[in-house]
Each structure stands twice: as structure tokens, then as C-alpha cells.
Design a protein around this motif. Sequence first.
Motif, short mmCIF file in Angstrom:
data_model
loop_
_atom_site.label_atom_id
_atom_site.label_comp_id
_atom_site.label_asym_id
_atom_site.label_seq_id
_atom_site.Cartn_x
_atom_site.Cartn_y
_atom_site.Cartn_z
N GLY A 91 0.79 -1.22 0.00
CA GLY A 91 0.00 0.00 0.00
C GLY A 91 0.83 1.27 0.00
O GLY A 91 0.31 2.35 0.29
N ALA A 92 2.11 1.19 -0.35
CA ALA A 92 2.98 2.38 -0.31
C ALA A 92 2.58 3.42 -1.35
O ALA A 92 2.86 4.60 -1.18
CB ALA A 92 4.43 1.97 -0.51
N GLY A 93 1.97 3.00 -2.44
CA GLY A 93 1.61 3.94 -3.50
C GLY A 93 2.84 4.36 -4.28
O GLY A 93 3.98 4.05 -3.90
N PRO A 94 2.63 5.09 -5.38
CA PRO A 94 3.77 5.46 -6.24
C PRO A 94 4.83 6.30 -5.53
O PRO A 94 6.02 6.01 -5.62
CB PRO A 94 3.12 6.24 -7.38
CG PRO A 94 1.68 5.84 -7.38
CD PRO A 94 1.36 5.47 -5.96
N LEU A 95 4.43 7.36 -4.84
CA LEU A 95 5.42 8.21 -4.17
C LEU A 95 6.08 7.47 -3.00
O LEU A 95 7.29 7.60 -2.78
CB LEU A 95 4.78 9.51 -3.68
CG LEU A 95 4.38 10.49 -4.79
CD1 LEU A 95 3.69 11.71 -4.19
CD2 LEU A 95 5.58 10.90 -5.61
N GLY A 96 5.30 6.70 -2.27
CA GLY A 96 5.87 5.91 -1.18
C GLY A 96 6.86 4.88 -1.68
O GLY A 96 7.88 4.62 -1.03
#
Length: 182
Positions: free
Chosen positions: A148-153
Amino acid sequence: MDSSRDGRALGPRELGPRILDDLWNRRDVGVIDRHFGSEVVTHLPLPGQPVIKGTPGLRKLAEDMFAALPDLAYRAVEVVAAGDKVLVRGELTGTQRGFLMGIPPTGRSTRLTEHVILRFDGDRVVEMWQQADYLSVLSQLGITPPEGAGPLGTVAHTFRTVGRLGGLAVRDRIRQRKAAAR
């Protein structure tokens, strides 16, 4: 062929898990010479890892694993045999204290689940295949981005990981130099 405690010869079903136990838990690298054919072919799903041909390559793999995970422990979970083949479902656990898959020591614990198929010719393993959950190990070592980190994460995790691994590699080189100076 090896024999059981009651003196009867062991078949592949009994011999397969015993070989893996002797190698990983007892650190008996001699089991490779005793139970693997000199031209054994070992198939590992590691990136950049070619097929290993012969016992010297298999011995080096085992020694590298012992260096990377000095407290390595193995447990056979299930054994299935058919003809000259034995499938052993197992798990390896240990703490990463040396380079593992090119990753500097993290000090983190790992648990690798695997399926190993051994093909026997008599009491000798002549071919071995391994399928293992290496992605899970990378996650346990903190290499993969958290769920669930997402693109920026994911990008931020990548930069932090590169920096952390660089620092760990430098720390390991310093430790090696100090040990060599003693």
C-alpha cells in the motif's frame, strides 16, 4: 545406500529429507559428496543464477548460505515421493549476518518457504529443482516497498533502501578490515 537405525536401506523418500537435514541443520557439507552425483544439475530460481552443474558449485552455494545465515535452520514440512523423485516442502529460517543475494548484512530474521524436488539414481541425487518464495525474503529484509505504499511511497522507499544498503555495505567492509587487522 544409507541405512536406518534398524539397519534397513533407506529409499529416496526417507533419504531426501535426511540429506537436506544433514546439510542445513548439521552443516555437513560432506553430504554433498556422499549423496549427490558428481555431475548433479541444480536448478535454482535466483535472478542471475545459472544452472549449477556439479558438486563444487553446490558446495559453494551451501557455504555461502552458512556465511549469510550463520544460524540457519531447516525444517521439512511434507515429503511426497514417486519413483525416483522426492518432493520436500520445507522452510529455512535464519538471521542475515552476511551477504545474501547480493544484499549486505541487515541483521534481520528471514523465513524462506520452498519446494525441493530431488531426482535419484540409486542413492545419489542427480538432479535438483527448487521453487522458493524469495520475494517474501526480500520483503523481510526491507528491500521491497511496504504494501500500500503507493507510487510516491515506493519511490521514497527505494531511495531509503539504496541509502540503507550502501551504509550496510560500508559498515560490513569496515568490520572486515578491523577483523583482518587483529
